[in-house]
Structures are given as C-alpha cells and as structure tokens.
Write an enzyme that holds these catalytic residues in place. Structure first.
Site, PDB file in Angstrom:
ATOM      1  N   MET A 122       1.026  -1.094  -0.119  1.00 41.30           N
ATOM      2  CA  MET A 122      -0.075  -0.169   0.026  1.00 41.30           C
ATOM      3  C   MET A 122       1.000   1.192   0.031  1.00 41.30           C
ATOM      4  O   MET A 122       0.233   2.218   0.479  1.00 41.30           O
ATOM      5  CB  MET A 122      -1.076  -0.080   1.167  1.00 41.30           C
ATOM      6  N   GLY A 123       2.139   1.155  -0.307  1.00 39.81           N
ATOM      7  CA  GLY A 123       3.035   2.032  -0.588  1.00 39.81           C
ATOM      8  C   GLY A 123       3.850   2.530   0.527  1.00 39.81           C
ATOM      9  O   GLY A 123       3.513   1.608   1.755  1.00 39.81           O
ATOM     10  N   LEU A 164       6.699   2.995   1.378  1.00 42.01           N
ATOM     11  CA  LEU A 164       7.666   1.972   1.377  1.00 42.01           C
ATOM     12  C   LEU A 164       8.921   2.026   2.267  1.00 42.01           C
ATOM     13  O   LEU A 164       9.314   3.060   2.624  1.00 42.01           O
ATOM     14  CB  LEU A 164       8.224   1.767   0.041  1.00 42.01           C
ATOM     15  N   HIS A 174       9.380  -3.554   3.184  1.00 43.30           N
ATOM     16  CA  HIS A 174       9.408  -3.902   1.821  1.00 43.30           C
ATOM     17  C   HIS A 174      10.539  -4.210   1.000  1.00 43.30           C
ATOM     18  O   HIS A 174      10.308  -5.075   0.007  1.00 43.30           O
ATOM     19  CB  HIS A 174       8.699  -2.674   0.990  1.00 43.30           C
ATOM     20  N   GLN A 212     -10.066  -2.066   2.807  1.00 41.13           N
ATOM     21  CA  GLN A 212      -9.607  -2.746   4.260  1.00 41.13           C
ATOM     22  C   GLN A 212      -9.458  -1.648   5.470  1.00 41.13           C
ATOM     23  O   GLN A 212      -9.066  -2.595   6.126  1.00 41.13           O
ATOM     24  CB  GLN A 212      -8.571  -3.610   3.667  1.00 41.13           C
ATOM     25  N   SER A 236       6.791  -0.800  10.023  1.00 43.48           N
ATOM     26  CA  SER A 236       5.561  -0.712   9.651  1.00 43.48           C
ATOM     27  C   SER A 236       5.294   0.622   9.171  1.00 43.48           C
ATOM     28  O   SER A 236       5.730   1.622   9.904  1.00 43.48           O
ATOM     29  CB  SER A 236       4.458  -0.929  10.767  1.00 43.48           C
TER      30      SER A 236
HETATM   31  O1  PAF Z   1      -0.159  -6.012   3.561  1.00 47.77           O
HETATM   32  C1  PAF Z   1      -0.663  -4.887   2.786  1.00 47.77           C
HETATM   33  O2  PAF Z   1       0.201  -3.961   2.750  1.00 47.77           O
HETATM   34  C2  PAF Z   1      -2.009  -5.017   2.204  1.00 47.77           C
HETATM   35  O3  PAF Z   1      -2.841  -5.476   3.158  1.00 47.77           O
HETATM   36  C3  PAF Z   1      -2.039  -5.489   0.953  1.00 47.77           C
HETATM   37  C4  PAF Z   1      -1.450  -7.115   1.120  1.00 47.77           C
HETATM   38  C5  PAF Z   1      -1.130  -4.680  -0.121  1.00 47.77           C
HETATM   39  C6  PAF Z   1      -3.425  -5.450   0.458  1.00 47.77           C
HETATM   40  O4  PAF Z   1      -4.104  -4.378   0.254  1.00 47.77           O
END
Ligand code: PAF
Length: 250
Positions: free
Chosen positions: A25-26, A28, A32, A56, A180
């Site tokens: 979801m960016g 980063l 990541h 979500q 995070s």
């Molecule tokens: O973990 C995340 O960043 C999100 O839940 C994902 C897997 C990209 C889905 O939107």
C-alpha cells in the site's frame, strides 16, 4: 523501472521467465525492501503494486492518515530492484458497479477479523484481483501480518490460484520494533511504550506477554496464541492513536 497506472497497461507488460509480485500500500520501507530482495533473487521480472485499498480500512481516520507519496515510493522501488511499479487509481480497481467480493472464513475468523470487520474480505479481494492482473508465479508477503498470510494462502488454495505465496521474515528496527508504515505516527514517548510489544513477544507466553504490556501501560486488543500459518503468539495494541500488530512464531 516502469510505472504503470492502468489495468490494460499492466496486462500489456512484456514478460519472459518467472514473475514475482510484491503487493503493497506504498509508504515503502526496509520491510518492503526485504520483500523486493526476495522477489529479485527468485524471479526474472519483479512487479510491485502500490494501492491504498480503502475497503480494508475500517475507520476513515486511519485511511485518511495513511501516508501517500508515489514519487518517493517510485524512487524507493527503483532503488530496490523493482522492474514494474503498478499504481492503479481507486476507480481503476473498483469501478462503478463493482460488486463481487472474496469473502474468506477459516483463517480470517478471530483476531484481526474480529477487531476489523470486513478487513480480510477487502484484503482477499484486492489480492485476488492483483494476482489476476499481474499473473505472478510467486507473491511475497511479510510475516509481520501473519493472519493476512494465512488468509491469502487459504484463498490461493481454495480458489486454485496458480501461484506460490512466499513469506518473508519480519524486519525490525534496532530497538526491536517491527517495521510498519504506521510507526511514523508514533511520538518518541509512544515509540518507547510500543517497545513493550516486541518485549512481550519475547516471553513466548500469552500470560507473561500480557504482564509486560500492562507494566508499560499498553492496552492490547488481543494477546493470543493461534495457528497463523503455524503456531504463533500474536499481539494487537493501540499506542496513542496508532494501532500496531506483531507476532512471533512459536
Ligand atoms: O499488507 C498490505 O500492505 C496490504 O494488506 C495488501 C496485501 C497490499 C493488500 O492491500
């Protein structure tokens, strides 16, 4: 690195050999980067997606506060070995009349599933859409979101999706806090308190973990042992306005 923002352009990307997808979801960070490195090692073409999946997020404030900086993410992804960055708009992923959802039970019941109703339905749906659009041989997920890993693996198995899910260990800062995107919202004092979470996990015992959190004044949503892709001690807790999750495999 190629930036792609539409579904037709994503489908048209030239591919030869194996394809790895890192859904994000960016915002980063080094967590990541570990996923990108794993994909780079295993695959000929590395695709990362940046899409803030609004459904979500249960609470509008959390969604509004989620950091967005595509230019920075583009530079970060390019520097860390990504070949294609897929960054679709919300309209591209959820056009008018969108009405079909993947609704997981099983691994999605309890813990995050209980505290964030609808969360895994939205995660499973966007992941299945991304798998269909990118058609990767492997997709890479961080172990920090252990229940998400269990839900995605379950969806892949149950829906016969032709890819492998690769799980990459949690990356921690020097002080032990799991990386995070939400950590950026912690004040210095909150960060100090948040360190009770990795300390609690080190006990590998739910009662002792609760005691460590209580001593630091951290109120958990849950401290639980569950089968999340293997036996796991999992914690979710709010520190100030920021909700953090972390876990350790037992
Ligand atoms: O973990 C995340 O960043 C999100 O839940 C994902 C897997 C990209 C889905 O939107």
């Amino acid at each position: 690195m190629k930036l792609v923002t539409t579904i037709p352009a994503m489908r048209a990307v030239q591919r030869s050999g194996s394809v790895g997808l890192v859904p994000t979801m960016g915002a980063l960070h080094e967590g990541h980067a570990a996923l990108f490195r794993a994909a780079r090692t295993d695959c000929d073409l590395v695709v990362a997606s940046v899409f803030v999946n609004a459904p979500q997020f249960g609470d509008g404030a959390d969604l509004a506060a989620y950091p967005r900086d595509l230019e920075r993410d583009e530079a970060f992804a390019a520097e860390h070995g990504v070949d294609v960055l897929f960054a679709p708009s919300a309209e591209e992923m959820y056009p008018p009349r969108f009405a079909t959802w993947v609704d997981p039970a099983g691994a999605a019941i309890g813990l995050e599933g209980e505290h964030r109703p609808g969360h895994f339905r939205a995660v499973a749906t966007v992941c299945v859409k991304l798998f269909n659009l990118v058609r990767p041989d492997r997709a890479y997920f961080g172990r920090k979101d252990a229940q998400q890993v269990a839900v995605v693996k379950q969806a892949v198995r149950d829906l016969d999706l032709p890819l492998e899910i690769v799980v990459v260990p949690t990356v921690r800062d020097k002080d032990g806090l799991a990386l995070s995107s939400r950590n950026a919202r912690l004040s210095a004092a909150e960060r100090e308190r948040a360190l009770a979470i990795p300390r609690a996990l080190e006990t590998r015992d739910p009662d002792r973990a609760r005691a460590v959190l209580a001593a630091a004044g951290v109120e958990p949503d849950y401290v639980a042992v569950a089968d999340l892709d293997g036996p796991t001690l999992a914690i979710a807790a709010r520190v100030g306005e920021t909700r953090l999750i972390d876990n350790v495999e037992l």
